[in-house]
Design an enzyme around this catalytic site. Structure first.
Site, PDB file in Angstrom:
ATOM      1  N   ASP A 186       9.391  -3.174 -56.518  1.00 54.61           N
ATOM      2  CA  ASP A 186      10.014  -2.484 -57.634  1.00 54.61           C
ATOM      3  C   ASP A 186      10.694  -3.470 -58.577  1.00 54.61           C
ATOM      4  O   ASP A 186      11.680  -4.110 -58.214  1.00 54.61           O
ATOM      5  CB  ASP A 186      11.048  -1.488 -57.100  1.00 54.61           C
ATOM      6  CG  ASP A 186      11.623  -0.614 -58.196  1.00 54.61           C
ATOM      7  OD1 ASP A 186      11.054  -0.584 -59.304  1.00 54.61           O
ATOM      8  OD2 ASP A 186      12.652   0.042 -57.955  1.00 54.61           O
ATOM      9  N   ASP A 233       8.054  -1.829 -66.112  1.00 53.56           N
ATOM     10  CA  ASP A 233       8.496  -1.315 -64.813  1.00 53.56           C
ATOM     11  C   ASP A 233       7.299  -1.021 -63.918  1.00 53.56           C
ATOM     12  O   ASP A 233       6.423  -0.241 -64.283  1.00 53.56           O
ATOM     13  CB  ASP A 233       9.326  -0.046 -65.005  1.00 53.56           C
ATOM     14  CG  ASP A 233       9.863   0.508 -63.708  1.00 53.56           C
ATOM     15  OD1 ASP A 233      10.199  -0.291 -62.807  1.00 53.56           O
ATOM     16  OD2 ASP A 233       9.944   1.741 -63.572  1.00 53.56           O
TER      17      ASP A 233
END
Length: 456
Positions: free
Chosen positions: A135, A340
């Site tokens: 992440d 992201d």
């Protein structure tokens, strides 16, 4: 210590890139077999990167692919539910990144079953395999730790990490610089009493989808690959998790704050990392710590904007559909774009999204639109053996132009993999669908982001 950063790569599973070429029309429109949208193969292709003096590889795979360490469950969330959770993530990230927003630093981490990717690493001595979501939108890594019962931890495929069985595990005491830094960065929690006595540093993270993890901030040995370890790795040993979670063991934070793996290893790898997310789940891609051996060869670069330490932001300047630029003023992108790996579809500001939607629908007018709960430009391809999809390219400041993979970087489940983020002055998010098959290089030391085509 080696003079060159050691490149540490993790193997993903992916489809082969679709070959393109031919006459001028083929440069803007691509015929795609509708079989590409069928259920992926159930077998795992074990493809590996070459290993040399500066490269070492370990597996990293799509969360629900055949190479994943757990099998697909019958109660797997629907695509609509995954997108709903991804939408919650993106709204939260944009609210944090907004210049006008002031909030307690909480980080939306791995939203459940949101088409994310996992890496298998070793934790402790002896090393115990842990399957972690990767992440770039959060910093603090964590795993579920024993003791933890069914009311305080969610079910995971692997046994819980048991710190009592590791000779290198140590909780971080409260009255230390590391604990004070954790609190300063917004991850600190109340101190807890350890089984061996003494106050242990607590951590707490609440994510935008409502999930949360709390536990003891800890120190351990992280094994990236055989012979490649990170000593004194700071992570969260979680004893209370809540919210929608799948059966992964925890999360590996790749954001830009001091708690992330990237910053903790910056003295070795220079703070640079890259990855190639697969288009699907039956072949290989990679995640790498350290700058590529061939440096800038094959990349186009755009400046990186660091307004908040966690997020990696770039400025978009234009979009083309079928070779034609859409009519969008530069002010439409003034909020910037957060890159992201955990958000699924790209969130574009209002004006840019409206123009993209109109241009894409015009190019796809031969196919009937279908209603969809989360995405508004979805198609019925029934009866078509091939679908003609327009090429889409994104242009960033400095002139870097990135051609999205066709169709896997443009369409998700027969839907345009973009949606509206909000007003033009708010940040957008470049989601992981648009990043597929690209090598995305976060070259923090040089203040830039690079994109390399057809990397996996």
């Amino acid at each position: 210590m080696a003079s060159l950063p050691l490149l540490v790569c993790f193997i993903l599973c992916t489809y082969n890139s679709l070959a393109h070429g031919g006459n001028e029309e083929e440069h803007v429109l691509v015929a795609v077999p509708t079989s590409r949208y069928s259920e992926p193969a159930a077998t795992c292709s074990t493809s590996w990167l070459d290993e040399g003096s500066n490269t070492v590889s370990v597996p990293l795979v799509h969360r629900h692919g055949p190479c994943a360490p757990s099998t697909r469950s019958s109660d797997e969330p629907s695509l609509s539910e995954r997108l709903r959770r991804s939408r919650a993530r993106s709204k939260y990230i944009m609210s944090r990144a907004s210049k006008s927003n002031v909030s307690i630093p909480t980080h939306l981490g791995g939203s459940v079953d949101s088409l994310e990717y996992v890496v298998t690493v070793g934790l402790g001595t002896p090393a115990v395999s842990q399957v972690l979501l990767i992440d770039t939108g959060s910093d603090l890594s964590w795993v579920q730790c024993a003791p933890c019962n069914s009311t305080t931890c969610y079910p995971q495929k692997d046994p819980l990490f048991d710190p009592s069985r590791s000779s290198t595990y140590a909780p971080i005491p409260c009255n230390t610089d590391a604990c004070r830094d954790l609190t300063r960065d917004g991850y600190g929690s109340d101190c807890t009493s350890g089984s061996g006595g003494g106050a242990q540093c607590g951590y707490a993270i609440t994510y935008g989808d409502g999930s949360q993890t709390t536990g003891v901030y800890s120190n351990e040995t992280l094994t990236m690959a055989p012979g490649v370890t990170v000593k004194d790795f700071h992570f969260g040993c979680g004893h209370d998790q809540d919210g929608p979670n799948d059966k992964y063991d925890g999360l590996l934070g790749l954001g830009g704050a001091p708690e992330s793996l990237v910053v903790q290893t910056s003295s070795v790898y220079g703070g640079a990392f890259s990855y190639c997310l697969p288009a699907a789940n039956d072949q290989a891609g990679f995640l790498a710590l350290g700058a590529p051996v061939n440096d800038a060869s094959g990349f186009v670069f755009t400046p990186m904007v660091r307004e908040q330490q966690t997020f990696y932001v770039v400025n978009m300047t234009g979009i083309t559909v079928g070779g034609e630029p859409i009519d969008v003023p530069p002010s439409a992108f003034s909020g910037g774009m957060i890159i992201d790996s955990g958000t699924v579809v790209t969130e574009l500001q209002h004006t840019a999204y409206a123009a993209l939607q109109a241009a894409f629908r015009k190019a796809m007018a031969a196919y009937p639109l279908l209603p969809n709960g989360e995405l508004d430009t979805c198609y019925n391809f029934t009866g078509h053996s091939n679908v003609t999809v327009p090429r889409v390219a994104l242009t960033f400041s400095g002139g870097a132009t990135v051609d999205l993979d066709v169709p896997d970087g443009i369409l998700l489940d027969n839907c345009l993999a973009f949606q509206e983020a909000g007003p033009d002055n708010q940040p957008g998010i470049l989601g992981n669908v648009n990043q597929r098959t690209l090598e995305v290089l976060y070259d923090v030391g040089h203040g830039r982001v690079g994109f390399g085509a057809d990397a996996c």
